[in-house]
Scaffold this motif. Structure first.
Motif, mmCIF file in Angstrom:
data_model
loop_
_atom_site.group_PDB
_atom_site.id
_atom_site.type_symbol
_atom_site.label_atom_id
_atom_site.label_comp_id
_atom_site.label_asym_id
_atom_site.label_seq_id
_atom_site.Cartn_x
_atom_site.Cartn_y
_atom_site.Cartn_z
ATOM 1 N N VAL A 44 0.838 -1.190 0.000
ATOM 2 C CA VAL A 44 0.000 0.000 0.000
ATOM 3 C C VAL A 44 0.875 1.243 0.000
ATOM 4 C CG1 VAL A 44 -1.993 -1.058 1.102
ATOM 5 C CG2 VAL A 44 -0.160 -0.129 2.523
ATOM 6 N N ASP A 45 0.361 2.288 -0.629
ATOM 7 C CA ASP A 45 1.014 3.590 -0.666
ATOM 8 C C ASP A 45 -0.031 4.634 -0.313
ATOM 9 O OD1 ASP A 45 2.585 5.765 -1.054
ATOM 10 O OD2 ASP A 45 2.639 5.645 -3.233
ATOM 11 N N GLY A 46 0.013 5.140 0.893
ATOM 12 C CA GLY A 46 -0.996 6.076 1.383
ATOM 13 C C GLY A 46 -1.705 5.507 2.603
ATOM 14 N N PRO A 47 -2.607 4.538 2.422
ATOM 15 C CA PRO A 47 -3.257 3.915 3.581
ATOM 16 C C PRO A 47 -2.274 3.039 4.360
ATOM 17 C CG PRO A 47 -4.550 3.613 1.572
ATOM 18 C CD PRO A 47 -3.214 4.120 1.158
ATOM 19 N N ASP A 48 -2.636 2.750 5.599
ATOM 20 C CA ASP A 48 -1.860 1.828 6.424
ATOM 21 C C ASP A 48 -2.338 0.400 6.192
ATOM 22 O OD1 ASP A 48 -0.474 3.962 7.492
ATOM 23 O OD2 ASP A 48 -1.866 4.191 9.186
ATOM 24 N N LEU A 49 -1.441 -0.550 6.432
ATOM 25 C CA LEU A 49 -1.821 -1.958 6.276
ATOM 26 C C LEU A 49 -2.925 -2.348 7.255
ATOM 27 C CD1 LEU A 49 1.531 -3.880 5.673
ATOM 28 C CD2 LEU A 49 -0.374 -3.589 4.098
ATOM 29 N N ASP A 50 -2.910 -1.733 8.444
ATOM 30 C CA ASP A 50 -3.944 -2.058 9.424
ATOM 31 C C ASP A 50 -5.327 -1.586 8.984
ATOM 32 O OD1 ASP A 50 -1.938 -3.103 10.956
ATOM 33 O OD2 ASP A 50 -1.663 -1.284 12.166
ATOM 34 N N GLU A 51 -5.375 -0.691 7.998
ATOM 35 C CA GLU A 51 -6.651 -0.182 7.499
ATOM 36 C C GLU A 51 -7.192 -0.997 6.334
ATOM 37 O OE1 GLU A 51 -5.821 4.526 8.564
ATOM 38 O OE2 GLU A 51 -5.477 3.776 6.532
ATOM 39 N N VAL A 52 -6.471 -2.047 5.946
ATOM 40 C CA VAL A 52 -6.884 -2.903 4.833
ATOM 41 C C VAL A 52 -7.351 -4.240 5.388
ATOM 42 C CG1 VAL A 52 -6.216 -3.904 2.614
ATOM 43 C CG2 VAL A 52 -5.132 -1.798 3.408
ATOM 44 N N THR A 53 -8.544 -4.655 5.000
ATOM 45 C CA THR A 53 -9.096 -5.952 5.397
ATOM 46 C C THR A 53 -9.251 -6.813 4.159
ATOM 47 O OG1 THR A 53 -10.304 -4.936 7.232
ATOM 48 C CG2 THR A 53 -11.008 -7.137 6.517
ATOM 49 N N ILE A 54 -8.603 -7.980 4.163
ATOM 50 C CA ILE A 54 -8.661 -8.897 3.026
ATOM 51 C C ILE A 54 -9.124 -10.259 3.538
ATOM 52 C CG2 ILE A 54 -7.330 -10.089 1.253
ATOM 53 C CD1 ILE A 54 -5.615 -7.731 0.932
ATOM 54 N N THR A 55 -10.128 -10.798 2.871
ATOM 55 C CA THR A 55 -10.685 -12.107 3.217
ATOM 56 C C THR A 55 -10.610 -13.012 1.992
ATOM 57 O OG1 THR A 55 -12.214 -11.053 4.756
ATOM 58 C CG2 THR A 55 -12.682 -13.326 4.132
ATOM 59 N N ARG A 56 -9.990 -14.137 2.168
ATOM 60 C CA ARG A 56 -9.924 -15.145 1.097
ATOM 61 C C ARG A 56 -11.197 -15.979 1.164
ATOM 62 N NH1 ARG A 56 -9.484 -18.847 -2.375
ATOM 63 N NH2 ARG A 56 -7.647 -20.203 -2.579
ATOM 64 N N VAL A 57 -11.929 -16.070 0.061
ATOM 65 C CA VAL A 57 -13.222 -16.734 0.056
ATOM 66 C C VAL A 57 -13.233 -17.848 -0.986
ATOM 67 C CG1 VAL A 57 -14.499 -14.736 0.890
ATOM 68 C CG2 VAL A 57 -14.151 -15.017 -1.558
ATOM 69 N N GLU A 58 -14.006 -18.877 -0.677
ATOM 70 C CA GLU A 58 -14.307 -19.969 -1.594
ATOM 71 C C GLU A 58 -15.821 -20.133 -1.651
ATOM 72 O OE1 GLU A 58 -12.656 -21.941 -3.615
ATOM 73 O OE2 GLU A 58 -10.632 -21.183 -3.214
ATOM 74 N N ASP A 59 -16.281 -21.078 -2.447
ATOM 75 C CA ASP A 59 -17.726 -21.298 -2.556
ATOM 76 C C ASP A 59 -18.346 -21.691 -1.221
ATOM 77 O OD1 ASP A 59 -17.518 -20.699 -5.229
ATOM 78 O OD2 ASP A 59 -17.301 -22.799 -5.845
ATOM 79 N N SER A 60 -17.558 -22.353 -0.377
ATOM 80 C CA SER A 60 -18.081 -22.807 0.913
ATOM 81 C C SER A 60 -17.991 -21.742 1.998
ATOM 82 C CB SER A 60 -17.326 -24.055 1.365
ATOM 83 O OG SER A 60 -15.928 -23.794 1.449
#
Length: 274
Positions: A77-93
């Motif tokens: 990231v450039d600008g926002p902080d990493l703590d402000e980013v939420t990433i969720t890995r999703v599958e069909d289940s």
């Protein structure tokens, strides 16, 4: 002299071929040939405080043998902080368990288990990520670099893509209205001046609250797969250089053959004797 020119032509041809190869885009260095990773879905922009958006990555191969894949995502990231980013890995289940490691402005998100699918010829493996930003995230940019690994940790292929992040602007606050007082009623001149001042205050307040919101559609979409491709111009320049080198080689070769033929002809007369 001809030998020197011949060697120079060989060197020019080799340099032309090497230059054409260097111009080609280096999207990713695959440890195993025959595999491809491509970002097929990448949002044009991400908004701070907005709903999560999906990034999709697809791996494919032309090999007949089927293998299992483990996904890993490098995030910068450039600008926002990493703590402000939420990433969720999703599958069909549902949500897929991952392991996240932060290091400064870079994070690595790796699947704890192998992908449920199998990567074969004619059968792809897909990874989807839900990405969102906190409300107080700053304006900037986010870079994605998904990677596909084998079960034993061998890198198959990787890709890259980036999108801008639009931060939230602070909302204009209205000044609180004064509390009513028990003061005597003002004179007509005073009331007219007060009304004029109130109208000017309302106009200034309306100007503050009507500030235009950021135009998300005006921000250009990020290219899916990294920087602009130089494949077309590289091939054209490389083909032109190779053609010139081959033409120079043929010309020198024909001139060498003609010179050799002239020296090989028998004498047509006798030299006068002294």
């Amino acid at each position: 002299m001809i030998a020197v020119r011949y060697r120079a032509a060989l060197v020019a041809t080799a340099l032309a071929a090497a230059g054409a190869t260097m111009v080609l885009p280096g999207s990713a260095s695959a440890a195993e040939p025959g595999f491809t990773v491509q970002i097929t879905e990448l949002p044009a922009t991400f908004g701070a405080g907005a709903e999560s958006r999906t990034m999709t990555v697809v791996a494919s191969t032309d090999r007949a043998r089927c293998i299992k894949v483990r996904w890993s995502l490098l995030l910068q990231v450039d600008g926002p902080d990493l703590d402000e980013v939420t990433i969720t890995r999703v599958e069909d289940s549902g949500d897929f368990p991952v392991r996240r490691q932060n290091n400064g402005s870079t994070a690595r998100i790796t699947d704890e288990a192998l992908d449920p699918g199998q990567l074969c010829r004619g059968r792809t493996v897909t990874a989807r990520y839900q990405v969102s930003f906190d409300e107080d995230a700053d304006t900037g940019r986010i870079l994605f670099q998904p990677q596909a690994f084998t079960a034993n940790g061998t890198l198959l292929q990787e890709a890259s893509g980036q999108s801008p992040v639009v931060g939230q602007e602070p909302a204009a606050t209205e000044s609180p209205s004064p509390a009513p007082s028990d003061s005597p009623s003002p004179s007509p001149s005073d009331s007219s001046s007060d009304s004029s001042s109130d109208s000017s205050d309302q106009e200034s307040g309306a100007g503050e609250t009507s500030s235009p919101a950021p135009n998300l559609n005006a921000i250009p979409a990020a290219s899916e797969g990294g920087p602009p491709s130089l494949l077309g111009p590289g091939l054209i320049v490389g083909a032109l250089l190779v053609f010139m080198g081959v033409a120079l080689l043929m010309r020198l070769h024909l001139r060498r053959r003609s010179s050799a033929a002239q020296f090989a002809e028998p004498p047509t007369g006798f030299y006068p004797m002294q």
